[in-house]
Design a protein around this motif. Structure first.
Motif, short mmCIF file in Angstrom:
data_model
loop_
_atom_site.label_atom_id
_atom_site.label_comp_id
_atom_site.label_asym_id
_atom_site.label_seq_id
_atom_site.Cartn_x
_atom_site.Cartn_y
_atom_site.Cartn_z
N PHE A 268 -4.84 4.32 -2.94
CA PHE A 268 -4.63 5.73 -2.61
C PHE A 268 -3.88 6.48 -3.71
N SER A 269 -3.11 5.74 -4.54
CA SER A 269 -2.36 6.42 -5.61
C SER A 269 -3.30 7.08 -6.61
N LEU A 270 -4.43 6.45 -6.90
CA LEU A 270 -5.42 7.07 -7.78
C LEU A 270 -5.98 8.35 -7.16
N LEU A 271 -6.25 8.32 -5.87
CA LEU A 271 -6.79 9.50 -5.20
C LEU A 271 -5.79 10.65 -5.26
N ASP B 132 5.52 3.78 -4.21
CA ASP B 132 6.65 2.86 -4.09
C ASP B 132 7.50 3.15 -2.86
N ARG B 133 7.45 4.38 -2.39
CA ARG B 133 8.23 4.76 -1.21
C ARG B 133 7.62 4.19 0.07
N TYR B 134 6.28 4.08 0.11
CA TYR B 134 5.61 3.77 1.38
C TYR B 134 4.80 2.47 1.40
N LEU B 135 4.28 2.04 0.28
CA LEU B 135 3.22 1.02 0.33
C LEU B 135 3.72 -0.35 0.78
N THR B 136 3.06 -0.86 1.80
CA THR B 136 3.27 -2.20 2.30
C THR B 136 2.13 -2.46 3.29
N ASP B 137 2.27 -3.45 4.14
CA ASP B 137 1.29 -3.72 5.19
C ASP B 137 1.38 -2.63 6.26
N PRO B 138 0.30 -1.85 6.48
CA PRO B 138 0.38 -0.75 7.46
C PRO B 138 0.57 -1.23 8.89
N ALA B 139 0.38 -2.53 9.15
CA ALA B 139 0.65 -3.05 10.48
C ALA B 139 2.15 -3.12 10.76
N ASP C 39 4.51 2.66 9.21
CA ASP C 39 3.60 3.80 9.16
C ASP C 39 3.54 4.36 7.74
N ILE C 40 2.34 4.57 7.25
CA ILE C 40 2.12 5.15 5.92
C ILE C 40 1.39 6.47 6.13
N PRO C 41 2.00 7.61 5.79
CA PRO C 41 1.42 8.92 6.13
C PRO C 41 0.26 9.29 5.19
N LEU C 42 -0.84 8.55 5.28
CA LEU C 42 -1.95 8.74 4.36
C LEU C 42 -2.57 10.13 4.47
N ASP D 130 16.00 -5.81 3.28
CA ASP D 130 15.39 -5.29 4.51
C ASP D 130 15.38 -3.76 4.58
N ARG D 131 15.95 -3.10 3.59
CA ARG D 131 15.87 -1.63 3.53
C ARG D 131 14.59 -1.17 2.84
N LYS D 132 13.87 -2.10 2.20
CA LYS D 132 12.66 -1.75 1.47
C LYS D 132 11.43 -1.91 2.37
N PRO D 133 10.43 -1.04 2.22
CA PRO D 133 9.23 -1.16 3.07
C PRO D 133 8.48 -2.47 2.86
N ASN D 134 8.57 -3.02 1.66
CA ASN D 134 7.83 -4.24 1.37
C ASN D 134 8.68 -5.50 1.54
#
Length: 529
Positions: A256-259, A296-303, A306-309, A390-394
């Motif tokens: 999504f970063s390319l988009l 870097d703020r959001y990307l991880t496993d969406p399960a 929440d990632i506001p795509l 544990d403060r990081k999304p990933n």
């Protein structure tokens, strides 16, 4: 520059010539693009073992000619049930080790992906698709220039693992280009997969043996984790760019970063900016930074988060970012995360209108540099990119997919496949795709010209302590001082340096002619049939 083959029957572009040859053979044997893609993927896992293998992950974007739809398969593995931050912190680690058994955190997803895409779309017998990889593993192949170079660079790690030492070194020394590489244990695994399908790798005696070995060696992976693995069909994400529809895999990939970058660049006439000018490289680097900030703020496993795509990919948000970018003429500060870059991308088309864009990796060169005893499978270290904070999304959690750099691309024009593209190189993947896309769409180049363009690379890979803007030397001399005046830390790299990615691409003209291109930075080849 490589010769750009053209064909009306089908096209294959892969980063190793034996894989390209295999894809062409499968198409000529009556297979479709999906059969060829799976065969290429399996062969790459044999002949390009420093970049990919059955112990890694893969992602597929497929245009189905019968329905006219683009479908995606996420073949990335999840972390083991025992994989938690405390699993590592209690052992005194502040980060997950990059090599060895403790770096093997996630289940390999590639074998599952092969069977899933073949079952849905393939035409040839499964055994026929698997046979070329088995033969190259069993009978051997000459070491390519890339493989020989990486045995030099990774000599220390290869010497520490018995299987890697015996397979990829000669009396403890690196391979020479052209030396025969034979992998009989890997051939046994591939024969098992050929005979029993994915169940052999994930649910049978072999998987139980592999799981017992990883557990014994200290990895959080167990046989139960292998048995629990399932990849999944997912809805691709897309955006429009100057009359083209650009598709990527959704999170957990960075596609999504390319988009986001394309949405920002629609606000200016890129073609009016000289391609080799400091203004061009400055614009690209700053556009990349804006997208990477949200990645870097959001990307991880969406399960798991929440990632506001919808917002991130909206044209309105792109307008906000563009105005923010334009508000300052100087380079913005952004420290990217260090990440691996060793990957293999390939693309296939056939004369029925099917198209496959796919990518696979072990993450680092030779992955975790760890092979469970007696298994012949190099396990990936993709999970080493999880955070223990544990403060990081990933943050590392059980049965979780990590932030993934792999991102095959596909562009449609008037509803039909127009451009398939992708590349090796973690941080560089969206940037190299951006270079190719703007080369073709904005500057009117053919696919080989676009892939051969001098590249930039913003970010850092393992071992770098700061972000730099790397530029291939062909366009460096006259612009470095002007880029430094913008506030960039500029670094020159050699012409056609593999650090800048190893891209492949296929372009389909309006009349149906395929043009294929392999990166001069790779051991690749494009073959038309």
């Amino acid at each position: 520059m490589n010769i750009m083959p053209q064909s009306r029957k089908g096209m294959v572009a892969a980063p190793h010539y034996l894989a390209s040859q295999t894809g062409a053979f499968i198409l000529q044997s009556g297979g479709n693009a999906i059969d060829a893609a799976v065969a290429i993927s399996a062969v790459l896992g044999v002949v390009y073992p420093h970049m990919t293998g059955v112990g890694g992950d893969s992602f597929f974007l497929i245009h189905d000619s019968k329905t006219g739809t683009v479908n995606a398969y996420n073949g990335s593995g999840r972390s083991g049930m025992r994989a938690t931050a405390s699993f590592y912190t209690k052992q005194g680690f502040e980060t997950i080790p990059q090599r060895g058994p403790l770096a093997a955190v996630t289940v390999p997803g590639m074998v599952d992906a092969w069977e899933a895409v073949w079952k849905k779309y393939g035409r040839l017998a499964w055994e026929q698709v698997m046979l070329p990889a088995i033969r190259y593993a069993e009978e051997g192949f000459p070491a390519s220039p890339s493989l020989a170079r990486w045995t030099v660079r990774d000599l220390e790690w290869l010497r520490q693992d018995t299987y890697l030492r015996e397979t990829f070194l000669r009396d403890g020394q690196p391979l020479s280009e052209g030396e025969l590489v034979v992998q009989p244990r890997l051939a046994e695994v591939l024969r098992g997969v050929s005979a029993e399908g994915r169940s052999y790798f994930y649910e049978g005696a072999f998987s139980r043996r592999m799981g017992a070995a990883t557990e014994r060696d200290g990895s959080p992976l167990t046989a139960d984790d292998f048995a629990a693995h399932r990849g999944e069909w997912v809805e691709p994400v897309s955006t429009s760019y100057r009359g083209h529809d650009v598709y990527q895999l959704p999170p957990n990939t960075q596609g999504f970063s390319l988009l986001m970058m394309l949405n920002m660049l629609e606000h200016t006439d890129v073609s009016a900016i000289a391609r080799f000018s400091p203004e061009f490289y400055h614009l690209m680097a700053e556009t990349v930074k804006k997208a990477f900030r949200d990645r870097d703020r959001y990307l991880t496993d969406p399960a798991f988060r929440d990632i506001p795509l919808d917002r991130l990919l909206s044209k309105a948000y792109a307008s906000e970012l563009w105005h923010e970018l334009q508000s300052s003429p100087q380079a913005a500060e952004h420290l990217s995360a260090m990440m691996g870059q060793d990957t293999a991308y390939a693309a296939v088309t056939d004369d029925e209108g099917n198209a496959v864009s796919f990518i696979q990796s072990l993450y680092f060169d030779f992955g975790s540099a760890y092979v469970p005893d007696g298994c012949g499978v190099i396990l990936q270290n993709r999970g080493s990119f999880f955070s223990l904070d544990d403060r990081k999304p990933n943050v590392l959690e059980p049965r979780k997919r990590t932030f993934h750099t792999l991102m095959p691309g596909m562009v449609l024009k008037n509803g039909r496949p127009y451009l398939l593209l992708g590349t090796q190189g973690g941080e560089g993947q969206p940037q190299t795709q951006l270079s190719i896309l703007t080369g073709v769409i904005d500057y009117g180049m053919n696919v080989q010209q676009a892939i051969a363009l001098p590249r930039w690379l913003y970010g850092r890979t393992w071992g770098d302590v700061s972000d730099t803007l790397k530029i291939e030397h062909r366009s460096y001399e006259d612009i470095s001082s002007r880029l430094e005046a913008y506030g960039h830390t500029v670094e020159a790299v050699r012409d056609y340096d593999a650090l800048m990615g190893e891209a492949q691409g296929i372009l389909i003209a309006d009349d149906g002619t395929f043009s294929g291109a392999a990166d001069p930075r790779s051991d690749g080849l494009a073959i038309g049939i």
